[in-house]
Design a protein around this motif. Structure first.
Motif, PDB file in Angstrom:
ATOM      1  N   LEU A 142     -15.352  22.429 -71.089  1.00  0.00           N
ATOM      2  CA  LEU A 142     -16.706  21.897 -71.135  1.00  0.00           C
ATOM      3  C   LEU A 142     -16.646  20.379 -71.296  1.00  0.00           C
ATOM      4  CD1 LEU A 142     -19.776  22.261 -71.280  1.00  0.00           C
ATOM      5  CD2 LEU A 142     -19.545  22.513 -73.765  1.00  0.00           C
ATOM      6  N   LYS A 143     -17.183  19.700 -70.313  1.00  0.00           N
ATOM      7  CA  LYS A 143     -17.238  18.239 -70.338  1.00  0.00           C
ATOM      8  C   LYS A 143     -18.676  17.823 -70.661  1.00  0.00           C
ATOM      9  CE  LYS A 143     -16.426  14.240 -67.287  1.00  0.00           C
ATOM     10  NZ  LYS A 143     -16.013  13.852 -65.915  1.00  0.00           N
ATOM     11  N   VAL A 144     -18.847  16.987 -71.709  1.00  0.00           N
ATOM     12  CA  VAL A 144     -20.177  16.565 -72.154  1.00  0.00           C
ATOM     13  C   VAL A 144     -20.294  15.049 -71.990  1.00  0.00           C
ATOM     14  CG1 VAL A 144     -21.836  16.545 -74.046  1.00  0.00           C
ATOM     15  CG2 VAL A 144     -20.196  18.437 -73.840  1.00  0.00           C
ATOM     16  N   GLU A 145     -21.379  14.623 -71.319  1.00  0.00           N
ATOM     17  CA  GLU A 145     -21.650  13.204 -71.128  1.00  0.00           C
ATOM     18  C   GLU A 145     -23.087  12.918 -71.560  1.00  0.00           C
ATOM     19  OE1 GLU A 145     -19.429  11.949 -67.125  1.00  0.00           O
ATOM     20  OE2 GLU A 145     -20.455  13.888 -66.965  1.00  0.00           O
ATOM     21  N   ILE A 146     -23.347  11.702 -72.048  1.00  0.00           N
ATOM     22  CA  ILE A 146     -24.675  11.364 -72.543  1.00  0.00           C
ATOM     23  C   ILE A 146     -25.109  10.014 -71.983  1.00  0.00           C
ATOM     24  CG2 ILE A 146     -23.815  10.246 -74.644  1.00  0.00           C
ATOM     25  CD1 ILE A 146     -26.216  11.500 -76.122  1.00  0.00           C
TER      26      ILE A 146
ATOM     27  N   ALA B 174     -26.219  12.460 -82.025  1.00  0.00           N
ATOM     28  CA  ALA B 174     -25.906  11.239 -81.286  1.00  0.00           C
ATOM     29  C   ALA B 174     -25.795  10.096 -82.287  1.00  0.00           C
ATOM     30  CB  ALA B 174     -26.988  10.949 -80.258  1.00  0.00           C
ATOM     31  N   ILE B 175     -24.656   9.423 -82.265  1.00  0.00           N
ATOM     32  CA  ILE B 175     -24.379   8.354 -83.225  1.00  0.00           C
ATOM     33  C   ILE B 175     -24.162   7.037 -82.478  1.00  0.00           C
ATOM     34  CG2 ILE B 175     -22.762   7.541 -84.989  1.00  0.00           C
ATOM     35  CD1 ILE B 175     -24.361   9.876 -85.927  1.00  0.00           C
ATOM     36  N   ASP B 176     -24.721   5.960 -83.023  1.00  0.00           N
ATOM     37  CA  ASP B 176     -24.441   4.627 -82.506  1.00  0.00           C
ATOM     38  C   ASP B 176     -23.083   4.215 -83.059  1.00  0.00           C
ATOM     39  OD1 ASP B 176     -24.259   2.029 -81.804  1.00  0.00           O
ATOM     40  OD2 ASP B 176     -26.000   1.312 -82.939  1.00  0.00           O
ATOM     41  N   GLU B 177     -22.131   4.082 -82.175  1.00  0.00           N
ATOM     42  CA  GLU B 177     -20.766   3.825 -82.594  1.00  0.00           C
ATOM     43  C   GLU B 177     -20.612   2.473 -83.299  1.00  0.00           C
ATOM     44  OE1 GLU B 177     -16.861   5.282 -80.391  1.00  0.00           O
ATOM     45  OE2 GLU B 177     -17.702   3.479 -79.485  1.00  0.00           O
TER      46      GLU B 177
ATOM     47  N   HIS C 165     -31.883   8.038 -83.702  1.00  0.00           N
ATOM     48  CA  HIS C 165     -32.953   8.979 -84.036  1.00  0.00           C
ATOM     49  C   HIS C 165     -34.179   8.729 -83.167  1.00  0.00           C
ATOM     50  CE1 HIS C 165     -34.947   5.698 -86.268  1.00  0.00           C
ATOM     51  NE2 HIS C 165     -33.733   5.409 -86.729  1.00  0.00           N
ATOM     52  N   ASN C 166     -34.912   9.827 -82.956  1.00  0.00           N
ATOM     53  CA  ASN C 166     -36.166   9.791 -82.195  1.00  0.00           C
ATOM     54  C   ASN C 166     -36.013   9.033 -80.877  1.00  0.00           C
ATOM     55  OD1 ASN C 166     -37.516  11.150 -84.318  1.00  0.00           O
ATOM     56  ND2 ASN C 166     -37.755   9.202 -85.418  1.00  0.00           N
TER      57      ASN C 166
ATOM     58  N   ILE D  36     -27.998  19.021 -65.945  1.00  0.00           N
ATOM     59  CA  ILE D  36     -28.438  17.933 -66.817  1.00  0.00           C
ATOM     60  C   ILE D  36     -29.642  18.384 -67.630  1.00  0.00           C
ATOM     61  CG2 ILE D  36     -27.548  16.087 -65.337  1.00  0.00           C
ATOM     62  CD1 ILE D  36     -30.385  15.701 -64.278  1.00  0.00           C
ATOM     63  N   HIS D  37     -29.806  17.764 -68.809  1.00  0.00           N
ATOM     64  CA  HIS D  37     -30.929  18.025 -69.703  1.00  0.00           C
ATOM     65  C   HIS D  37     -31.535  16.695 -70.126  1.00  0.00           C
ATOM     66  CE1 HIS D  37     -29.981  22.343 -70.768  1.00  0.00           C
ATOM     67  NE2 HIS D  37     -28.818  21.955 -70.247  1.00  0.00           N
ATOM     68  N   THR D  38     -32.839  16.639 -70.167  1.00  0.00           N
ATOM     69  CA  THR D  38     -33.541  15.513 -70.784  1.00  0.00           C
ATOM     70  C   THR D  38     -34.131  16.018 -72.088  1.00  0.00           C
ATOM     71  OG1 THR D  38     -34.070  14.549 -68.641  1.00  0.00           O
ATOM     72  CG2 THR D  38     -35.365  13.815 -70.518  1.00  0.00           C
ATOM     73  N   THR D  39     -33.778  15.348 -73.190  1.00  0.00           N
ATOM     74  CA  THR D  39     -34.188  15.830 -74.500  1.00  0.00           C
ATOM     75  C   THR D  39     -34.439  14.642 -75.428  1.00  0.00           C
ATOM     76  OG1 THR D  39     -33.623  17.341 -76.300  1.00  0.00           O
ATOM     77  CG2 THR D  39     -31.836  16.009 -75.401  1.00  0.00           C
ATOM     78  N   ASN D  40     -34.841  14.920 -76.661  1.00  0.00           N
ATOM     79  CA  ASN D  40     -35.094  13.890 -77.663  1.00  0.00           C
ATOM     80  C   ASN D  40     -34.307  14.209 -78.921  1.00  0.00           C
ATOM     81  OD1 ASN D  40     -37.456  12.067 -76.641  1.00  0.00           O
ATOM     82  ND2 ASN D  40     -38.101  14.152 -76.173  1.00  0.00           N
ATOM     83  N   THR D  41     -33.729  13.186 -79.516  1.00  0.00           N
ATOM     84  CA  THR D  41     -33.081  13.373 -80.808  1.00  0.00           C
ATOM     85  C   THR D  41     -34.157  13.381 -81.894  1.00  0.00           C
ATOM     86  OG1 THR D  41     -32.785  10.998 -81.120  1.00  0.00           O
ATOM     87  CG2 THR D  41     -31.017  12.180 -80.001  1.00  0.00           C
ATOM     88  N   ASP D  42     -33.837  14.038 -83.001  1.00  0.00           N
ATOM     89  CA  ASP D  42     -34.815  14.050 -84.098  1.00  0.00           C
ATOM     90  C   ASP D  42     -34.550  12.870 -85.043  1.00  0.00           C
ATOM     91  OD1 ASP D  42     -32.623  14.700 -85.617  1.00  0.00           O
ATOM     92  OD2 ASP D  42     -33.249  16.763 -86.020  1.00  0.00           O
ATOM     93  N   GLN D  43     -35.148  12.891 -86.206  1.00  0.00           N
ATOM     94  CA  GLN D  43     -35.015  11.773 -87.147  1.00  0.00           C
ATOM     95  C   GLN D  43     -33.590  11.600 -87.660  1.00  0.00           C
ATOM     96  OE1 GLN D  43     -37.163  12.527 -90.801  1.00  0.00           O
ATOM     97  NE2 GLN D  43     -36.929  14.752 -90.584  1.00  0.00           N
ATOM     98  N   TYR D  44     -32.772  12.634 -87.467  1.00  0.00           N
ATOM     99  CA  TYR D  44     -31.380  12.547 -87.898  1.00  0.00           C
ATOM    100  C   TYR D  44     -30.430  12.307 -86.717  1.00  0.00           C
ATOM    101  CZ  TYR D  44     -33.576  14.779 -91.914  1.00  0.00           C
ATOM    102  OH  TYR D  44     -34.408  15.071 -92.970  1.00  0.00           O
ATOM    103  N   GLY D  45     -30.966  12.149 -85.522  1.00  0.00           N
ATOM    104  CA  GLY D  45     -30.124  11.994 -84.334  1.00  0.00           C
ATOM    105  C   GLY D  45     -29.659  13.311 -83.750  1.00  0.00           C
TER     106      GLY D  45
END
Length: 238
Positions: A117-121, A34-37, A53-54, A77-86
């Protein structure tokens, strides 16, 4: 400032399977960053593409039929956490089912090979999803099809008639089959009853005698014929 999200697609779609065949098939591995655009603004420098990250995020997967705007086959749907690298890693099939025509991945018509496959965040977890990607599945996920023993898919349209092939060689005549048994003679039907004699018709009336015709005229007497006397013949010998 509202941050936009960009998912860096360094993800691999593979299928979980047991060491023996597909008995423990779970789902489809999905991994992305996941990247901040917009990045983080620093005095004198604009750093774009910074990983988120995190961070707790919600990811929604939708499987569509036939195209990017096709009918919804499956959604979770999934609830998850990004790591230190996103980075975050998920298994499509292990999420919470939301809606769709099918409730399990192995029930989808994988044999048609046209799923997307459609992916949304959602980084705020407020159900405000942003579209990340909408791409067609490649060959690997269709191991789900093998898991079910190759169920028959939807029958495709009838193709055009091919050219008529050349006549093959006449085959040999087959052996004559045995004559079947003669069927039994059916019972003779009963004779029907004789119908009753009709009534004799009445005798018609005798017609009247016609009038006697008049006597015709007598004819004229004919002329007398002329006769000849023959001469006497000679006397014969005694």
């Amino acid at each position: 400032m509202i941050k936009k999200i960009l998912v860096l697609f360094v993800w691999i779609i593979v299928l979980f399977s047991s060491q023996i065949g597909f008995a423990q098939l779970r789902g489809i591995n999905y991994q992305a960053v996941a990247i901040d655009e917009n990045g983080v603004e620093v005095v004198g420098v604009d750093n774009t593409g910074q990983p988120i990250h995190n961070k707790a995020i919600t990811v929604r997967f939708s499987i569509l039929s036939g195209g990017t705007g096709g009918a919804l086959l499956y959604q979770e749907i999934h609830t998850t956490n990004t790591d230190q690298y996103g980075l975050f890693s998920l298994v499509i099939g292990d999420g919470v089912f939301v809606s769709g025509q099918f409730q399990h991945l192995d029930s989808l018509p994988w044999s048609t090979a046209d799923q997307f496959l459609k992916v949304e965040i959602d980084i705020k977890n407020d159900a405000n999803y942003k579209l990340m990607s909408n791409q067609q599945f490649m060959a690997v996920p269709y191991a789900f099809y093998a898991l079910n023993g190759g169920k028959n898919g939807v029958t495709g349209a009838t193709g055009s008639t091919g050219a008529t092939g050349s006549n093959g060689v006449n085959g040999i005549n087959g052996a004559n089959g045995t004559t079947g048994a003669t069927g039994s003679v059916g019972d003779t039907g009963s004779t029907g009853e004789t119908g009753s004699t009709g009534d004799v018709g009445s005798t018609g009336d005798t017609g009247s005698t016609g009038d006697t015709g008049s006597t015709g005229f007598s004819g004229n007497t004919g002329a007398t014929g002329v006769g000849y006397t023959a001469s006497t013949g000679d006397t014969g010998a005694t």
